[in-house]
Design an enzyme around this catalytic site. Structure first.
Site: not given
Length: 761
Positions: A306-310
């Site tokens: 995932t990307d940041w906190r996604d």
């Protein structure tokens, strides 16, 4: 207690059995690494498996406050021993010496070695145009500028050097390259892309990946690439970062998917997922994109992170998950392998609960863990979790710097040169002015030493700004500097105009300060009014204005540019960009860059070069396609002629190859490099065809009077498009070739397809 023990043993047996059954679904010819992974997974508890799927930022295992970055032994022990964390990323706020990185990575891997199964941590970082967080690294032009070189060997070289220096920082995983299609001029990350053309993005992107990973990704000089951001991230309807896109499946497959398909073929080991949503569906929740297309069609078998906190944002922002626990269930079932959580262990806790509740299968977990462990084995982390400091004597070397110099030199794009005002003579008086003239931030952009590139003037203090490079080129006594304006307000305008009147030429440096992601969102593509006003005031002096644009996206400069005698597009050319610009200005570098994006003339006239014929305008519509400069445009200090365009046959049939040749001659007085761009247009098709599409390119160097023949090979698949049922087809019909000012037509004939279209409905 005995009953609990038996239950635990039973769960462990079923865990292993489920994995064995799942592993048997793979091809029989499993690699030696697959067998190692299989054996390891059978020994793992559910908690250890879910830990491998968990990625946290370095803040989670570091001491807070105190300035300098320092790991916290207790927090690190908790992450490894309690949560079995498989990956750590990032670093806070600044860049560090290699020695610091050695200490950090050594401590992390030493902690991992204390865990039961001794599985090494995989550390990841964004090194998108060189190593971001390491002092003294070699920073190349950003991808948008690299694409402007149209030089595939430079793309691979950047990948090789960045990989070397990333490993020299003891980091084996690079969140790069960006394979998003740079179609939206407003989008703040367009400079991270390889431009607007699908063929350029997929071709240059594959070269970067080959440079990153080499022939053996497990050796000490290469890293795992991470193709990002899958899929459609770069075309938000609003132009703002992480806002919704509306992209039909056919359109997605035609323009956005090819770069990722090519990256999979190039062997990319990992992939990062688009943070946004497409037609209302967050990509992190899309089983169609993450499993059906990515795994089923592209046959990608690496890590999807995932990307940041996604995953959390599926609840917080997208509102497709009623709870955070539901968000984890949706994402993992859709096909996410690793969660960049990144600040806590909620993903770990929720996923364990979900597996025990039967809402996420153990087979899905095993599948994800297999991919993660396989990459760790391929990277050699089990044998060499930390590199040897003495193995990297070329880090920050002049050899590497020269490669960055060449990339910057070939990226700089000359857009206008009225009356051959350039190159300037070295014995004249020059005024250098404008907000981008004396800061490295406007040369490096974001992801330079820090996330926002805000410390580039500190960490690149030994590099030349545009002003400093010009002073070195012609002597400080011949250069006057006045700021003239900040990025959004006029400054000392009277003194600047007065200095201009005493100069022979004005080098006006406009553009943007560094930024990335949502920090770079803007509401207006126009260059700030103060910068335009500065240009107009200087033009009134009658002195020749050479406009230098140092910017991450094509800001509207039409009014200012109309007053310039010459215009240079510098993009974000990196640490050597100041010298490259000065070299072009004073003739030590013959410019050879070509625009990797279409430069718009007006704020709302944002049309890419491969537009539909309806967008060209007609006699009743004076607002058709009319950019300031088109994709692929660029001037040189010499001239080139194209002649003798020829094809090997007038008809192309199934399973055949068409050979297309052109003679290119340097008809000027200087040695120069020419990007030879092959465009092909399909005249009629069942889907409205693009006006033209780039289908191949090459870059050649020619001495004065020298000629070379450039040959391209085209097959029917190179002419294909995606039809209205999302199938890739090549339809019979007439095609037009364009190379320079030369054109020629051929027909594609196929027994499988419908007859050629006549243009009638």
């Amino acid at each position: 207690m005995k009953k609990l023990y038996i239950t635990m043993i039973s769960l462990a047996f079923l865990n292993g059995l489920c994995y064995t059954v799942n592993a048997q679904k793979r091809p029989l010819a499993a690699s030696a690494i697959d067998k190692k992974v299989d054996a390891l997974i059978t020994k793992m508890t559910l908690e250890e498996k879910v830990g491998q799927m968990t990625e946290v930022t370095s803040d989670v295992v570091s001491k807070s406050g105190g300035g300098a970055h320092e790991l916290d032994p207790e927090k690190l022990k908790e992450a490894i021993m309690k949560y079995h964390v498989g990956s750590i990323l990032n670093v806070t706020g600044t860049a560090y010496e290699r020695s610091h990185w050695y200490d950090v990575i050594s401590q992390i891997q030493k902690a991992a070695d204390q865990d039961r199964l001794k599985i090494p941590v995989i550390y990841g970082i964004d090194a998108i145009h060189g190593v971001t967080y390491t002092v003294g690294s070699t920073l190349f032009p950003q991808e948008i500028a690299l694409a402007a070189t149209f030089n595939k060997s430079l793309a691979r070289k950047m990948g090789e050097i960045t990989a070397y220096e990333t490993r020299a920082s003891y980091i084996p995983w690079n969140y790069s390259p960006v394979l998003d299609l740079g179609r939206s001029a407003l989008w703040p990350r367009i400079y991270e892309t390889l431009g607007e053309d699908p063929y350029v993005v997929k071709t240059m992107g594959a070269e970067i990946i080959k440079g990153y990973q080499g022939n053996d990704v497990g050796d000490k000089y290469h890293v795992a690439a991470c193709m990002k951001h899958y899929l459609g991230y770069s075309f938000p309807l609003s132009g703002k970062d992480r806002t919704p896109s509306w992209i039909p499946d056919r359109y997605m497959r035609e323009y956005f998917l090819p770069s990722f398909a090519e990256a999979v073929k190039a062997g990319a080991k990992t992939l990062m997922i688009n943070s946004g949503e497409i037609s209302g569906v967050p990509v992190h929740a899309s089983k169609y994109l993450l499993t059906d297309v990515l795994r089923g069609e592209l046959h990608f078998d690496g890590i999807a992170v995932t990307d940041w906190r996604d995953i959390q944002y599926l609840h917080d922002r997208h509102h497709v998950a009623a709870t955070q626990k539901d968000a984890v269930m949706i994402a993992v079932n859709a096909g996410v392998d690793m969660s960049m959580v990144p600040y806590d262990y909620t993903f770990y806790t929720y996923l364990i609960e979900l597996v025990k509740e039967g809402k996420v299968s153990i087979a899905r977990v095993n599948e994800a863990v297999h991919r993660i462990l396989k990459v760790k084995y391929e990277l050699g982390l089990f044998e060499r979790p930390v590199g040897n400091p003495d193995d990297y004597p070329k880090f920050g070397s002049d050899e590497f710097r020269q490669a960055s110099v060449q990339a910057a030199n070939e990226a700089i794009t000359l857009l206008k040169n009225n009356n051959h005002v350039l190159p300037l003579k070295k014995d004249i008086k020059v005024l250098v002015t404008g907000p981008t003239a004396n800061t490295m931030r406007s040369l490096d952009g974001g992801w330079s030493y820090t996330w926002q590139g805000d410390l580039s003037d500190k960490f690149a203090a030994n590099k030349n700004t545009i002003l400093e490079a010009i002073q070195q080129k012609i002597g400080k006594e011949n250069v006057t500097y006045e700021a003239g304006a900040s990025f959004d307000s006029l400054q000392n305008i009277d003194e600047t105009v007065k200095a201009a009147k005493n100069a022979d030429a004005i080098v006006l440096c406009l553009g943007e300060l560094s930024y990335t992601e949502n920090v770079g969102n803007i509401d207006d593509l126009n260059l700030p009014a103060a910068q335009t006003q500065l240009a107009l005031e200087l033009a009134k002096t009658g002195k020749p204005v050479i406009l230098v644009l140092a910017e991450g996206r094509p800001r509207i400069v039409t009014d200012a540019e109309s007053k310039s005698a010459a215009t240079i597009m510098a993009y974000l050319p990196g640490n050597e960009g100041g010298d490259a610009i000065a070299g072009v200005l004073f003739g030590d570098v013959n410019p050879s860059g070509r625009l990797s994006i279409t430069y718009p003339r007006y704020t709302n006239a944002l049309v890419n070069y491969y537009r539909k014929n309806l967008e060209n305008g007609n006699s009743d519509d004076k607002h058709g396609y009319n950019p300031l400069y088109e994709f692929g445009y660029g001037l040189s200090y010499t001239t080139f002629s194209y002649s003798n365009l020829r094809i090997s046959k007038p008809e192309l049939k199934d399973n055949e190859t068409l050979s297309i040749s052109i003679d290119v001659k340097n008809t000027g007085q200087l040695e120069g490099k020419e990007s030879v761009l092959l465009y092909i247009s399909q005249l009629y098709a069942s889907i409205a065809p693009d006006t033209k599409r780039l289908r191949a390119f090459d870059k050649i160097s020619l001495k004065p009077g020298e000629s070379k023949t450039v040959t391209f090979k085209i097959s029917p698949k190179d002419l294909a498009f995606v039809n209205d049922v999302s199938k890739t087809v090549t339809e019979a019909g007439e095609f037009k070739i364009q190379l320079g000012d030369q054109t020629q037509s051929f027909n594609y004939v196929s027994e499988k397809d419908q007859p050629s279209r006549t243009g009638r409905l």
